[in-house]
Every structure is written in structure tokens, then in C-alpha cells.
Design a protein around this motif. Structure first.
Motif, PDB file in Angstrom:
ATOM      1  N   LEU A  14      44.481  28.681  41.823  1.00 23.60           N
ATOM      2  CA  LEU A  14      45.281  29.831  42.216  1.00 23.60           C
ATOM      3  C   LEU A  14      44.946  31.067  41.386  1.00 23.60           C
ATOM      4  N   TYR A  15      44.703  30.880  40.083  1.00 19.08           N
ATOM      5  CA  TYR A  15      44.438  32.060  39.255  1.00 19.08           C
ATOM      6  C   TYR A  15      43.113  32.718  39.624  1.00 19.08           C
ATOM      7  N   TYR A  16      42.122  31.923  40.093  1.00 20.04           N
ATOM      8  CA  TYR A  16      40.888  32.526  40.590  1.00 20.04           C
ATOM      9  C   TYR A  16      41.161  33.343  41.852  1.00 20.04           C
ATOM     10  N   GLN A  17      41.954  32.792  42.742  1.00 22.93           N
ATOM     11  CA  GLN A  17      42.313  33.511  43.966  1.00 22.93           C
ATOM     12  C   GLN A  17      43.006  34.828  43.638  1.00 22.93           C
ATOM     13  N   VAL A 200      49.247  39.855  46.395  1.00 24.59           N
ATOM     14  CA  VAL A 200      48.605  40.563  45.283  1.00 24.59           C
ATOM     15  C   VAL A 200      47.609  41.588  45.813  1.00 24.59           C
ATOM     16  N   PHE A 201      46.770  41.176  46.763  1.00 20.05           N
ATOM     17  CA  PHE A 201      45.778  42.094  47.336  1.00 20.05           C
ATOM     18  C   PHE A 201      46.449  43.315  47.947  1.00 20.05           C
ATOM     19  N   GLY A 202      47.432  43.095  48.814  1.00 18.24           N
ATOM     20  CA  GLY A 202      48.044  44.204  49.536  1.00 18.24           C
ATOM     21  C   GLY A 202      48.786  45.164  48.635  1.00 18.24           C
ATOM     22  N   LEU A 308      61.447  33.595  27.645  1.00 19.81           N
ATOM     23  CA  LEU A 308      61.008  34.747  26.853  1.00 19.81           C
ATOM     24  C   LEU A 308      60.179  35.699  27.704  1.00 19.81           C
ATOM     25  N   TYR A 309      59.248  35.139  28.463  1.00 19.26           N
ATOM     26  CA  TYR A 309      58.358  35.951  29.296  1.00 19.26           C
ATOM     27  C   TYR A 309      59.128  36.678  30.390  1.00 19.26           C
ATOM     28  N   GLU A 310      60.094  35.992  31.037  1.00 20.45           N
ATOM     29  CA  GLU A 310      60.867  36.620  32.117  1.00 20.45           C
ATOM     30  C   GLU A 310      61.620  37.843  31.593  1.00 20.45           C
ATOM     31  N   ALA A 311      62.228  37.692  30.422  1.00 20.76           N
ATOM     32  CA  ALA A 311      62.988  38.803  29.849  1.00 20.76           C
ATOM     33  C   ALA A 311      62.074  39.984  29.526  1.00 20.76           C
ATOM     34  N   MET A 312      60.913  39.703  28.950  1.00 21.32           N
ATOM     35  CA  MET A 312      59.975  40.769  28.619  1.00 21.32           C
ATOM     36  C   MET A 312      59.416  41.420  29.883  1.00 21.32           C
ATOM     37  N   ALA A 313      59.151  40.617  30.909  1.00 25.29           N
ATOM     38  CA  ALA A 313      58.612  41.151  32.158  1.00 25.29           C
ATOM     39  C   ALA A 313      59.595  42.113  32.808  1.00 25.29           C
ATOM     40  N   LEU A 373      51.275  39.359  38.021  1.00 23.13           N
ATOM     41  CA  LEU A 373      50.488  38.182  38.395  1.00 23.13           C
ATOM     42  C   LEU A 373      49.023  38.330  38.014  1.00 23.13           C
ATOM     43  N   THR A 374      48.558  39.547  37.851  1.00 16.36           N
ATOM     44  CA  THR A 374      47.149  39.753  37.492  1.00 16.36           C
ATOM     45  C   THR A 374      46.826  39.244  36.088  1.00 16.36           C
ATOM     46  N   VAL A 375      47.838  39.160  35.215  1.00 23.65           N
ATOM     47  CA  VAL A 375      47.621  38.624  33.865  1.00 23.65           C
ATOM     48  C   VAL A 375      48.406  37.325  33.660  1.00 23.65           C
ATOM     49  N   ASP A 376      49.181  36.935  34.670  1.00 22.86           N
ATOM     50  CA  ASP A 376      50.054  35.769  34.521  1.00 22.86           C
ATOM     51  C   ASP A 376      49.257  34.480  34.349  1.00 22.86           C
ATOM     52  N   TRP A 377      48.072  34.394  34.953  1.00 19.58           N
ATOM     53  CA  TRP A 377      47.276  33.163  34.849  1.00 19.58           C
ATOM     54  C   TRP A 377      46.963  32.831  33.390  1.00 19.58           C
TER      55      TRP A 377
END
Length: 410
Positions: A14-17, A200-202, A308-313, A373-377
Motif C-alpha cells: 500500500l505504501y508503494y501505491q 491521495v492522487f486526486g 500520539l501521532y493522531e493528536a499531533m496530526a 498519508l504521503t509520509v504515513d508509510w
């Protein structure tokens, strides 16, 4: 040939996609300019479906986890106390780092117009916009008084197809029913996740075409901020182990490195559970009951890195949009992150699912999630390692300052 390309695409991780969708979105956004705005509509549809599915999915996961987890004795009460404390500390660290560094300030993204605004400006509204407005915002909304029959059809078709493979399954206990509900919801979630790269693309193409690259310049600082926060959480874990357990921090790191590497490489705390248990019991010398409570039972509730990540996001996107989340809203982020993280360990792409709930809680637009999502992988792997370190921390603290099974002494 097209079918071969299609099959090859879905064989990619998925992260490659997502990375390929990001690059293609940037190219199309630069080439089309403001005309790329129309590409955001399919992405908004996918994110709305994800947002509708998230609450019942988390509900089913929590119910199933609480029904199947083995509790009992004083150690279980200590486990619950440690899990809550660790999660609250993680969110506090995340919010503190995000407020201090403010990685999203200066991006100056524009909050998109609502669908109602678009319809009012046009005598002939876009059919895609009309269709999007009929997609349910919540799973049970169409069954109430909103009167949108299309939403009922959406739900009926999705769950009718998802349940076909389960139609011969016998339901003998309440646990069987809870497991069926969770299995069905996860099957529908897999379908939505499969088209997330399209979102992500759109949306990336739309943002680049209409607002430029301002939103992406802040991503590097956001990644650094998250890593700093996760490192502080790891230091907190090791400090608690040093003063609350017979095991020494360096001994823990050496003994559990296989589990931490597995967590980082698989981005799945569930897949790492047996490795964590084995490392704690055989390499560190934690008692079997303590290792089981922390690594197997606790892992179903422990998602400190994700919380932690959700709060920062949430703070990062608010900063990018120039929105100031006051203390009350940040407390709401804390509460939502805690509730969303409980029981989410067994859900695929749990961070993506719970993020929609956190964003909705404070009124942040879901269509900016693809930026993350572009850095989430990469960050997903980092926070999964912290989730597993949280399991290790809990096991060591439950074991206490007594001598371990390998004869190690404090």
C-alpha cells in the motif's frame, strides 16, 4: 494488458501505491493547474466512506476485544492503569511538541468550500457533487430521518456482498456475533483501503493545482516533530522500567530488539505479538504471566504511538489551515484519541481509521488527510515500534522489582 497492469498495481504494498499516487498527483496538479480541482471529488467520496465506517468499526473492535480478552486478579487492574497512563502521557508529549515546534504554521492552506456552497454558486450543480452529498456521513445516518435512500442502498449493497462469504457461519454465542460484526466491517474496510491511493492522487493533484506546494514544505518539519515526540515517549518507557522493574533498560533493548525490528518492518503490532512475547519470556526473563498480560492482552488495547501521532496530526493540519485549536478542543482531541486507540490494534491501517474520528471531533476537514498519508508509510512503522515498546514497558512494570525467571537480579 490493462488487466495485467491492474493486477500488478494491487500486488504492490500500500505504501508503494500511495507514493506513486503522490508523484502522479503532483505531476497532474502542476500540468492542469486550477482545473485539477475536480479530481478532489473522488477522494472526498473515499474519505467520507472511511469516516462513516470508522465509528462502528472502532465500536465493534472494542466490544470484541473486551469480550475475548482474559482478565482477572490484581495484575489486570495494574495493566489497565498502566495502559491508560501510558496513553495519556503519549498524547501529552505529542501535543506539547506540536504546540512548541508548530510545524504547520506558515503553510497557509485554504479551507475548501462545502458542497452546499458549490451547489449555491451553480444553477447546474455537478452530478458528482450531488452524488457525493448522497453518500452517508455515518453508517446509521440513512436509517434515521435524513431520508437519503441512496445511502441505504450503499449500506445494503456493501454489507450484503461482505456477508455472502459468512452466510453459512453458525452463530452460537454472543462472542460469535461480535466476531462476525468485526469481520464484516474489516472486509468492507479492506475495499475502501484498496482505493485510498486514488484519494491521495486526486486530492494531492487538486491541492498542488490550486494552492501550490505550501502544504508540503511543512511535512519535513512535521516528520521531525513526530520522531522527536516518539523518542521522548521511548525515553519515558525506559525511565519507568529503570525505576519500576528489576530489568535494566539496556537489557530490555538487547533482549527485545527482534520484536522492535519486526514491528518497524511489518508496521503491525498484532503480527509482532508472538515475537514480543517470546523475547520477553526467553531473552529478557520476564515471567510468563507478565509477558502474556503486556505483550498479548495489553497489545489489544495499547496504541500509544498511534494516539500520539493522531493528536499531533490534528494540530498540524489545524496549523496549516490557520485554525487555532483552543484548550477545550485539544482536550477533545485527547479524549477522542484515547477512545479511538482502544481496541484498534487488530484493525488494518488503524491510524487511518482512527484519524477520521479525531478530525471529525474538532471539525477538521477530512480531505487534508491524504497530505499526511504521503509520509504515513514511514511514520506508521515508527509509531508501531513505539506501540510494541509500550507493550514491553507494561510487561516489565507488571513483573515489578522481583527476580526474573532467568535469575537476573536488580
Amino acid at each position: 494488458m490493462p488487466l495485467t497492469l491492474f493486477a500488478g498495481w494491487y500486488r504492490l504494498p500500500l505504501y508503494y501505491q500511495i507514493l506513486l499516487a503522490l508523484l502522479l498527483g503532483i505531476v497532474v496538479g502542476v500540468a492542469w493547474g486550477s482545473d485539477a480541482a475536480v479530481l478532489a471529488l473522488p477522494g472526498k467520496l473515499i474519505l467520507r466512506l472511511l469516516g462513516a465506517l470508522a465509528p462502528p468499526l472502532i465500536l465493534a473492535a472494542i466490544v470484541h476485544t473486551l469480550m475475548t480478552a482474559e482478565f482477572g486478579g490484581r495484575d489486570s487492574l495494574k495493566l489497565a492503569r498502566l495502559l491508560i497512563l501510558n496513553t495519556l502521557v503519549a498524547i501529552f508529549i505529542g501535543l506539547s511538541v506540536a504546540n512548541l515546534i508548530q510545524p504547520g504554521v506558515g503553510a497557509d492552506l485554504v479551507v475548501p468550500a462545502t458542497h452546499a456552497d458549490i451547489s449555491q454558486k451553480s444553477a447546474n450543480p455537478n452530478p458528482l457533487v450531488t452524488f457525493l452529498d448522497n453518500v452517508p456521513k455515518s453508517l446509521f445516518g440513512p436509517l434515521g430521518d435524513d431520508g437519503k435512500v441512496i445511502g441505504v442502498i450503499f449500506i445494503g449493497v456493501a454489507f450484503g456482498i461482505a456477508l455472502r462469504s459468512q452466510r453459512e457461519r453458525a452463530i452460537g454465542t454472543a462472542e460469535d456475533l461480535a466476531e462476525l460484526a468485526l469481520t464484516t466491517l474489516i472486509r468492507v474496510l479492506h475495499w475502501i483501503i484498496a482505493v485510498v491511493p486514488l484519494a491521495v492522487f486526486g486530492i494531492i493533484a487538486s491541492i498542488v493545482g490550486t494552492q501550490g506546494f505550501g502544504g508540503f514544505k511543512a511535512l519535513g518539519l512535521f516528520v521531525a516533530s513526530v520522531i522527536i515526540a516518539l523518542t521522548l515517549q521511548a525515553i519515558y518507557y525506559l525511565t519507568r522500567i529503570r525505576f519500576g522493574s528489576w530489568v535494566r533498560p539496556l537489557m530490555v533493548l538487547r533482549g527485545t530488539r527482534d520484536a522492535l525490528v519486526t514491528a518497524f518492518s511489518t508496521a503491525s503490532s498484532t503480527a509482532t505479538m508472538p515475537v514480543t512475547f517470546r523475547c520477553l519470556r526467553d531473552q529478557v526473563g520476564i515471567r510468563e504471566k507478565s509477558a502474556s498480560l503486556g505483550a498479548l492482552v495489553g497489545a489489544n488495547f495499547n496504541n500509544d504511538g498511534t494516539a500520539l501521532y493522531e493528536a499531533m496530526a490534528a494540530l498540524f493540519i489545524a496549523q496549516m489551515l490557520g485554525m487555532q485549536l483552543d484548550l477545550q478542543q485539544q482536550i477533545l482531541v485527547v479524549l477522542t484519541s484515547v477512545m479511538a486507540s482502544v481496541g484498534a490494534a487488530g484493525i488494518p491501517e488503524a491510524g487511518l481509521v482512527t484519524m477520521t474520528m479525531v478530525f471529525n471531533a474538532v471539525g477538521l476537514p477530512l480531505q487534508f488527510i491524504p497530505i499526511l498519508l504521503t509520509v504515513d508509510w514511514f511514520l506508521d512503522r515508527c509509531r508501531t515500534a513505539i506501540n510494541v515498546m509500550g507493550d514491553i514497558n507494561v510487561s516489565c512494570l507488571i513483573d515489578g522489582k522481583r527476580t526474573g525467571t532467568l535469575g537476573n537480579k536488580p
